[in-house]
Design a protein around this motif. Structure first.
Motif, PDB file in Angstrom:
ATOM      1  N   LYS A  30       0.839  -1.183   0.000  1.00 26.26           N
ATOM      2  CA  LYS A  30       0.000   0.000   0.000  1.00 26.26           C
ATOM      3  C   LYS A  30       0.882   1.244   0.000  1.00 26.26           C
ATOM      4  O   LYS A  30       1.797   1.364   0.810  1.00 26.26           O
ATOM      5  CB  LYS A  30      -0.900   0.016   1.230  1.00 26.26           C
ATOM      6  CG  LYS A  30      -1.973  -1.041   1.194  1.00 26.26           C
ATOM      7  CD  LYS A  30      -2.845  -0.942   2.427  1.00 26.26           C
ATOM      8  CE  LYS A  30      -3.916  -2.005   2.387  1.00 26.26           C
ATOM      9  NZ  LYS A  30      -4.750  -1.996   3.578  1.00 26.26           N
ATOM     10  N   GLY A  31       0.619   2.121  -0.914  1.00 25.04           N
ATOM     11  CA  GLY A  31       1.352   3.374  -0.949  1.00 25.04           C
ATOM     12  C   GLY A  31       2.460   3.446  -1.979  1.00 25.04           C
ATOM     13  O   GLY A  31       2.734   4.507  -2.513  1.00 25.04           O
ATOM     14  N   LEU A  32       3.106   2.321  -2.314  1.00 26.30           N
ATOM     15  CA  LEU A  32       4.199   2.346  -3.283  1.00 26.30           C
ATOM     16  C   LEU A  32       4.294   0.992  -3.977  1.00 26.30           C
ATOM     17  O   LEU A  32       4.372  -0.047  -3.335  1.00 26.30           O
ATOM     18  CB  LEU A  32       5.532   2.660  -2.605  1.00 26.30           C
ATOM     19  CG  LEU A  32       6.743   2.725  -3.524  1.00 26.30           C
ATOM     20  CD1 LEU A  32       6.601   3.879  -4.520  1.00 26.30           C
ATOM     21  CD2 LEU A  32       8.013   2.900  -2.716  1.00 26.30           C
ATOM     22  N   ARG A  33       4.265   1.015  -5.307  1.00 25.73           N
ATOM     23  CA  ARG A  33       4.313  -0.208  -6.091  1.00 25.73           C
ATOM     24  C   ARG A  33       5.086   0.040  -7.376  1.00 25.73           C
ATOM     25  O   ARG A  33       4.888   1.037  -8.046  1.00 25.73           O
ATOM     26  CB  ARG A  33       2.891  -0.662  -6.405  1.00 25.73           C
ATOM     27  CG  ARG A  33       2.801  -2.019  -7.018  1.00 25.73           C
ATOM     28  CD  ARG A  33       1.374  -2.556  -6.943  1.00 25.73           C
ATOM     29  NE  ARG A  33       1.020  -3.037  -5.624  1.00 25.73           N
ATOM     30  CZ  ARG A  33       1.360  -4.220  -5.134  1.00 25.73           C
ATOM     31  NH1 ARG A  33       2.071  -5.043  -5.834  1.00 25.73           N
ATOM     32  NH2 ARG A  33       0.974  -4.580  -3.934  1.00 25.73           N
ATOM     33  N   PHE A  34       6.009  -0.880  -7.686  1.00 29.51           N
ATOM     34  CA  PHE A  34       6.763  -0.849  -8.935  1.00 29.51           C
ATOM     35  C   PHE A  34       6.227  -1.970  -9.807  1.00 29.51           C
ATOM     36  O   PHE A  34       6.027  -3.082  -9.313  1.00 29.51           O
ATOM     37  CB  PHE A  34       8.258  -1.067  -8.687  1.00 29.51           C
ATOM     38  CG  PHE A  34       8.900   0.057  -7.939  1.00 29.51           C
ATOM     39  CD1 PHE A  34       9.425   1.135  -8.627  1.00 29.51           C
ATOM     40  CD2 PHE A  34       8.975   0.039  -6.562  1.00 29.51           C
ATOM     41  CE1 PHE A  34      10.015   2.181  -7.945  1.00 29.51           C
ATOM     42  CE2 PHE A  34       9.557   1.073  -5.870  1.00 29.51           C
ATOM     43  CZ  PHE A  34      10.083   2.154  -6.563  1.00 29.51           C
ATOM     44  N   GLY A  35       5.999  -1.687 -11.091  1.00 32.12           N
ATOM     45  CA  GLY A  35       5.403  -2.697 -11.939  1.00 32.12           C
ATOM     46  C   GLY A  35       5.991  -2.754 -13.331  1.00 32.12           C
ATOM     47  O   GLY A  35       6.638  -1.815 -13.799  1.00 32.12           O
ATOM     48  N   SER A  36       5.739  -3.878 -13.979  1.00 32.57           N
ATOM     49  CA  SER A  36       6.150  -4.102 -15.349  1.00 32.57           C
ATOM     50  C   SER A  36       5.053  -4.905 -16.025  1.00 32.57           C
ATOM     51  O   SER A  36       4.580  -5.897 -15.475  1.00 32.57           O
ATOM     52  CB  SER A  36       7.467  -4.872 -15.387  1.00 32.57           C
ATOM     53  OG  SER A  36       7.863  -5.092 -16.710  1.00 32.57           O
ATOM     54  N   GLY A  37       4.627  -4.445 -17.199  1.00 31.85           N
ATOM     55  CA  GLY A  37       3.553  -5.122 -17.887  1.00 31.85           C
ATOM     56  C   GLY A  37       3.608  -4.859 -19.373  1.00 31.85           C
ATOM     57  O   GLY A  37       4.587  -4.301 -19.890  1.00 31.85           O
ATOM     58  N   PRO A  38       2.550  -5.228 -20.075  1.00 34.27           N
ATOM     59  CA  PRO A  38       2.542  -5.083 -21.525  1.00 34.27           C
ATOM     60  C   PRO A  38       2.599  -3.634 -22.004  1.00 34.27           C
ATOM     61  O   PRO A  38       3.000  -3.362 -23.121  1.00 34.27           O
ATOM     62  CB  PRO A  38       1.234  -5.754 -21.942  1.00 34.27           C
ATOM     63  CG  PRO A  38       0.399  -5.796 -20.728  1.00 34.27           C
ATOM     64  CD  PRO A  38       1.338  -5.844 -19.570  1.00 34.27           C
ATOM     65  N   LYS A  39       2.209  -2.697 -21.176  1.00 31.84           N
ATOM     66  CA  LYS A  39       2.246  -1.287 -21.560  1.00 31.84           C
ATOM     67  C   LYS A  39       3.470  -0.567 -21.021  1.00 31.84           C
ATOM     68  O   LYS A  39       3.546   0.662 -21.064  1.00 31.84           O
ATOM     69  CB  LYS A  39       0.978  -0.580 -21.090  1.00 31.84           C
ATOM     70  CG  LYS A  39      -0.271  -1.125 -21.763  1.00 31.84           C
ATOM     71  CD  LYS A  39      -1.504  -0.404 -21.318  1.00 31.84           C
ATOM     72  CE  LYS A  39      -2.726  -0.980 -22.005  1.00 31.84           C
ATOM     73  NZ  LYS A  39      -3.953  -0.329 -21.565  1.00 31.84           N
ATOM     74  N   GLY A  40       4.428  -1.307 -20.467  1.00 30.69           N
ATOM     75  CA  GLY A  40       5.670  -0.710 -19.997  1.00 30.69           C
ATOM     76  C   GLY A  40       5.885  -0.852 -18.506  1.00 30.69           C
ATOM     77  O   GLY A  40       5.149  -1.542 -17.810  1.00 30.69           O
ATOM     78  N   ASN A  41       6.902  -0.167 -18.016  1.00 29.20           N
ATOM     79  CA  ASN A  41       7.293  -0.210 -16.604  1.00 29.20           C
ATOM     80  C   ASN A  41       6.823   1.074 -15.935  1.00 29.20           C
ATOM     81  O   ASN A  41       6.794   2.137 -16.555  1.00 29.20           O
ATOM     82  CB  ASN A  41       8.804  -0.341 -16.498  1.00 29.20           C
ATOM     83  CG  ASN A  41       9.307  -1.510 -17.303  1.00 29.20           C
ATOM     84  OD1 ASN A  41       8.830  -2.612 -17.155  1.00 29.20           O
ATOM     85  ND2 ASN A  41      10.257  -1.259 -18.185  1.00 29.20           N
ATOM     86  N   TYR A  42       6.494   0.983 -14.650  1.00 33.53           N
ATOM     87  CA  TYR A  42       5.947   2.151 -13.970  1.00 33.53           C
ATOM     88  C   TYR A  42       6.202   2.100 -12.470  1.00 33.53           C
ATOM     89  O   TYR A  42       6.519   1.051 -11.912  1.00 33.53           O
ATOM     90  CB  TYR A  42       4.438   2.252 -14.222  1.00 33.53           C
ATOM     91  CG  TYR A  42       3.656   1.070 -13.682  1.00 33.53           C
ATOM     92  CD1 TYR A  42       3.170   1.066 -12.384  1.00 33.53           C
ATOM     93  CD2 TYR A  42       3.433  -0.051 -14.465  1.00 33.53           C
ATOM     94  CE1 TYR A  42       2.469  -0.018 -11.885  1.00 33.53           C
ATOM     95  CE2 TYR A  42       2.736  -1.141 -13.978  1.00 33.53           C
ATOM     96  CZ  TYR A  42       2.250  -1.116 -12.691  1.00 33.53           C
ATOM     97  OH  TYR A  42       1.572  -2.202 -12.194  1.00 33.53           O
ATOM     98  N   VAL A  43       6.053   3.250 -11.841  1.00 30.56           N
ATOM     99  CA  VAL A  43       6.002   3.356 -10.391  1.00 30.56           C
ATOM    100  C   VAL A  43       4.671   4.025 -10.067  1.00 30.56           C
ATOM    101  O   VAL A  43       4.239   4.956 -10.751  1.00 30.56           O
ATOM    102  CB  VAL A  43       7.203   4.143  -9.806  1.00 30.56           C
ATOM    103  CG1 VAL A  43       7.254   5.548 -10.339  1.00 30.56           C
ATOM    104  CG2 VAL A  43       7.169   4.151  -8.290  1.00 30.56           C
TER     105      VAL A  43
END
Length: 87
Positions: A30-43
């Motif tokens: 909760k509050g902070l998440r780093f991700g990677s998916g088909p539309k790119g990487n994000y925070v």
């Protein structure tokens, strides 16, 4: 906007998201998440209605995947009692 189903599941601090465009992985809580998916990487950060989302460069994808593997391994090690933390 049409209807859609949210398809995903959690493994400790790691979330696996499934969609028509592909599979995404995110690490955090909760509050902070780093991700990677088909539309790119994000925070993605925020709480209580105020959020911030920023796209990251391609090199961050491997960092997110490594963090996801480490987080799942640590989660199961703590859950099974192989590792214990005494505070």
């Amino acid at each position: 906007m049409g209807f859609y189903l949210k398809k995903g599941f959690n493994i400790g601090p790691v979330r696996i998201n499934l969609s028509k465009s592909g599979v995404g992985v995110s690490v955090g809580g909760k509050g902070l998440r780093f991700g990677s998916g088909p539309k790119g990487n994000y925070v993605h950060a925020g709480r209580g209605g105020l959020y911030y989302r920023k796209s990251l460069s391609a090199r961050w994808g491997i960092v997110v995947l490594i963090a996801a593997v480490v987080a799942v391994a640590a989660y199961y090690a703590l859950k099974s009692g192989v590792i214990s933390i005494n505070l």
